[in-house]
Write a protein that holds these residues in place. Sequence first.
Motif, PDB file in Angstrom:
ATOM      1  N   ARG A 253       0.856  -1.336   0.039  1.00  0.00           N
ATOM      2  CA  ARG A 253      -0.193   0.053  -0.125  1.00  0.00           C
ATOM      3  C   ARG A 253       0.859   0.985   0.016  1.00  0.00           C
ATOM      4  NH1 ARG A 253      -5.210  -0.290   1.071  1.00  0.00           N
ATOM      5  NH2 ARG A 253      -5.281  -2.247   2.371  1.00  0.00           N
ATOM      6  N   GLU A 254       1.991   1.151   0.677  1.00  0.00           N
ATOM      7  CA  GLU A 254       2.727   2.292   1.041  1.00  0.00           C
ATOM      8  C   GLU A 254       3.650   2.736  -0.312  1.00  0.00           C
ATOM      9  OE1 GLU A 254       3.063   4.767   3.481  1.00  0.00           O
ATOM     10  OE2 GLU A 254       1.193   3.788   4.122  1.00  0.00           O
ATOM     11  N   ALA A 255       4.188   1.330  -0.791  1.00  0.00           N
ATOM     12  CA  ALA A 255       4.843   1.627  -2.156  1.00  0.00           C
ATOM     13  C   ALA A 255       3.844   2.447  -3.202  1.00  0.00           C
ATOM     14  CB  ALA A 255       5.375   0.209  -2.573  1.00  0.00           C
ATOM     15  N   LEU A 256       2.629   2.039  -3.310  1.00  0.00           N
ATOM     16  CA  LEU A 256       1.903   2.511  -4.451  1.00  0.00           C
ATOM     17  C   LEU A 256       1.378   3.674  -4.327  1.00  0.00           C
ATOM     18  CD1 LEU A 256      -0.193  -0.912  -5.145  1.00  0.00           C
ATOM     19  CD2 LEU A 256       1.410   0.195  -6.832  1.00  0.00           C
ATOM     20  N   LYS A 257       1.298   4.179  -3.069  1.00  0.00           N
ATOM     21  CA  LYS A 257       0.492   5.590  -2.661  1.00  0.00           C
ATOM     22  C   LYS A 257       1.245   6.681  -3.282  1.00  0.00           C
ATOM     23  CE  LYS A 257      -0.928   6.250   2.046  1.00  0.00           C
ATOM     24  NZ  LYS A 257      -0.529   6.208   3.243  1.00  0.00           N
ATOM     25  N   PRO A 258       2.527   6.991  -3.551  1.00  0.00           N
ATOM     26  CA  PRO A 258       3.080   8.082  -4.401  1.00  0.00           C
ATOM     27  C   PRO A 258       2.978   7.837  -5.788  1.00  0.00           C
ATOM     28  CG  PRO A 258       4.837   6.864  -3.392  1.00  0.00           C
ATOM     29  CD  PRO A 258       3.751   5.926  -2.973  1.00  0.00           C
ATOM     30  N   ILE A 259       2.652   6.688  -6.428  1.00  0.00           N
ATOM     31  CA  ILE A 259       2.629   6.305  -7.829  1.00  0.00           C
ATOM     32  C   ILE A 259       1.425   6.021  -8.593  1.00  0.00           C
ATOM     33  CG2 ILE A 259       5.275   5.924  -7.845  1.00  0.00           C
ATOM     34  CD1 ILE A 259       4.437   2.827  -7.852  1.00  0.00           C
ATOM     35  N   THR A 260       0.301   6.154  -7.803  1.00  0.00           N
ATOM     36  CA  THR A 260      -0.860   5.672  -8.245  1.00  0.00           C
ATOM     37  C   THR A 260      -1.124   6.080  -9.775  1.00  0.00           C
ATOM     38  OG1 THR A 260      -1.991   7.455  -7.229  1.00  0.00           O
ATOM     39  CG2 THR A 260      -2.070   5.088  -6.106  1.00  0.00           C
ATOM     40  N   SER A 261      -0.832   7.379 -10.042  1.00  0.00           N
ATOM     41  CA  SER A 261      -1.422   7.744 -11.257  1.00  0.00           C
ATOM     42  C   SER A 261      -0.253   7.682 -12.495  1.00  0.00           C
ATOM     43  CB  SER A 261      -1.809   9.382 -11.078  1.00  0.00           C
ATOM     44  OG  SER A 261      -0.892  10.024 -10.549  1.00  0.00           O
ATOM     45  N   ASP A 262       1.019   7.245 -11.934  1.00  0.00           N
ATOM     46  CA  ASP A 262       2.163   6.929 -12.954  1.00  0.00           C
ATOM     47  C   ASP A 262       2.258   5.482 -13.329  1.00  0.00           C
ATOM     48  OD1 ASP A 262       4.392   6.456 -14.016  1.00  0.00           O
ATOM     49  OD2 ASP A 262       5.526   7.785 -12.833  1.00  0.00           O
ATOM     50  N   ASP A 263       1.364   5.244 -14.568  1.00  0.00           N
ATOM     51  CA  ASP A 263       1.144   3.881 -15.061  1.00  0.00           C
ATOM     52  C   ASP A 263       2.529   2.890 -15.209  1.00  0.00           C
ATOM     53  OD1 ASP A 263      -1.296   4.525 -14.999  1.00  0.00           O
ATOM     54  OD2 ASP A 263      -1.647   4.306 -17.269  1.00  0.00           O
ATOM     55  N   ASP A 264       3.579   3.598 -15.772  1.00  0.00           N
ATOM     56  CA  ASP A 264       4.711   2.992 -16.024  1.00  0.00           C
ATOM     57  C   ASP A 264       5.313   2.538 -14.496  1.00  0.00           C
ATOM     58  OD1 ASP A 264       4.544   2.980 -18.667  1.00  0.00           O
ATOM     59  OD2 ASP A 264       5.878   4.740 -18.771  1.00  0.00           O
ATOM     60  N   ALA A 265       5.317   3.532 -13.498  1.00  0.00           N
ATOM     61  CA  ALA A 265       6.020   2.869 -12.352  1.00  0.00           C
ATOM     62  C   ALA A 265       5.132   1.943 -11.436  1.00  0.00           C
ATOM     63  CB  ALA A 265       5.954   4.314 -11.449  1.00  0.00           C
ATOM     64  N   VAL A 266       3.867   2.068 -11.934  1.00  0.00           N
ATOM     65  CA  VAL A 266       2.998   1.022 -11.076  1.00  0.00           C
ATOM     66  C   VAL A 266       3.336  -0.250 -11.804  1.00  0.00           C
ATOM     67  CG1 VAL A 266       0.562   0.184 -10.873  1.00  0.00           C
ATOM     68  CG2 VAL A 266       1.077   2.647 -10.411  1.00  0.00           C
ATOM     69  N   LYS A 267       3.323  -0.428 -12.950  1.00  0.00           N
ATOM     70  CA  LYS A 267       3.693  -1.679 -13.778  1.00  0.00           C
ATOM     71  C   LYS A 267       5.028  -1.953 -13.407  1.00  0.00           C
ATOM     72  CE  LYS A 267       2.429  -3.310 -18.256  1.00  0.00           C
ATOM     73  NZ  LYS A 267       1.907  -2.729 -19.559  1.00  0.00           N
ATOM     74  N   ASP A 268       6.124  -1.237 -13.320  1.00  0.00           N
ATOM     75  CA  ASP A 268       7.420  -1.696 -12.713  1.00  0.00           C
ATOM     76  C   ASP A 268       7.412  -2.241 -11.450  1.00  0.00           C
ATOM     77  OD1 ASP A 268       8.351  -0.722 -15.032  1.00  0.00           O
ATOM     78  OD2 ASP A 268       9.374   0.908 -14.524  1.00  0.00           O
ATOM     79  N   TYR A 269       6.824  -1.597 -10.645  1.00  0.00           N
ATOM     80  CA  TYR A 269       6.418  -2.078  -9.268  1.00  0.00           C
ATOM     81  C   TYR A 269       5.962  -3.358  -8.998  1.00  0.00           C
ATOM     82  CZ  TYR A 269       5.118  -2.749  -4.386  1.00  0.00           C
ATOM     83  OH  TYR A 269       5.033  -3.414  -3.220  1.00  0.00           O
ATOM     84  N   GLY A 270       4.808  -3.487 -10.087  1.00  0.00           N
ATOM     85  CA  GLY A 270       4.040  -4.709 -10.001  1.00  0.00           C
ATOM     86  C   GLY A 270       5.009  -5.941 -10.426  1.00  0.00           C
ATOM     87  N   VAL A 271       5.548  -5.662 -11.385  1.00  0.00           N
ATOM     88  CA  VAL A 271       6.492  -6.746 -11.965  1.00  0.00           C
ATOM     89  C   VAL A 271       7.514  -7.224 -10.818  1.00  0.00           C
ATOM     90  CG1 VAL A 271       8.280  -7.361 -13.799  1.00  0.00           C
ATOM     91  CG2 VAL A 271       6.316  -6.133 -14.328  1.00  0.00           C
TER      92      VAL A 271
END
Length: 299
Positions: A253-271
């Motif tokens: 939850r914390e890792a996603l909080k600052p990047i919710t609207s940055d699709d590329d960053a979300v994808k990188d984190y997800g991978v």
Amino acid sequence: MKIIDKIQQAMEAKEPFYSFEFFPPKTSAGVENLSARMERMATLEPLFVDVTWGAGGSTSDLTLAISANAQKYLGVEVLMHLTCTNLKVEEIKGALNKAREAGIQNILALRGDPAKGLGNWEAAEGGLRHAIDLVRLIREEHGDYFGVAVAGHPEGHVDGRTGAEEGGQDDDRRDEGWEALELKRLKEKVDAGADFVITQFFYDTEAFLSYVKRCREVGITCPIIPGIMAIQNYNAFARMTDFCETRVPSDVREALKPITSDDDAVKDYGVDLGIRMCKALTEAGTPGVVLKRVGCGGN
Ligand SMILES: Cc1cc2nc3c(=O)[nH]c(=O)nc-3n(C[C@H](O)[C@H](O)[C@H](O)COP(=O)(O)OP(=O)(O)OC[C@H]3O[C@@H](n4cnc5c(N)ncnc54)[C@H](O)[C@@H]3O)c2cc1C
């Protein structure tokens, strides 16, 4: 070939495996994209591929067609999902016969999600009520021809937690009793003829490992394969975790909080998270993973 035999071979050889889950697209362009994607991904040598059955049976013909095509041309075993939602028994029998005619030998037997727009799941008139009824039907109609998998829910199924499936909304079930009942229901499905279990997705690997331990304690001995859904897009992640009431660990939850609207960053984190989860599960002795919703080829 039955997927359970492939799983057992991989387990004996101590070779971790993965499979890919695909879901049918909404347009013909999407179907073409999916076909190309499946062909590409088959070269990565998954142990098997799954094709989902759209909520409410919305994609039944397409699921059958995609599964038949993959089974025939990709050289990979297909696990076709089949649900009870909106189908009469005769229609379910028809789908099983078509799958068999197409050479598909593996079915993931599910109750199904509610049809779009409906809150609670309701059985179709002249249809089946629970996944176990589908497992029984498959065994009655086809004996040992099909390999059968069923769904497991490491964090509990929402109907199980609320008691909706046992005839009422009983708040006490939220505190005690429902977990044991859910395990009993899973054991019944396995005893009715399922060969292995694939779980609902989760982001807390400890929750999965503890679930496997509890399954073993109640005598469920078959392989239990975790469903891993890499986070690819924040809105889809929020919608799915909300719908399935999936626990999101605080670090995620914390890792996603600052990047919710940055699709590329979300994808990188997800991978990255997906890789870490798969490693942790494999190191803890999990034989393989199902990588969920890896693609539909667009809309
Ligand atoms: C790996 C996986 C793949 C999936 N793929 C799809 C898909 O392709 N299409 C789709 O629409 N959905 C899919 N789903 C979602 C699934 O259909 C839903 O989670 C559904 O709500 C429950 O399905 P089930 O097979 O676990 O149901 P069941 O095993 O029938 O369980 C549903 C609830 O009923 C309870 N129950 C079971 N038997 C009884 C009984 N005899 N008496 C009283 N209560 C009982 C259980 O404890 C549970 O609470 C998938 C889920 C998973 C985990």
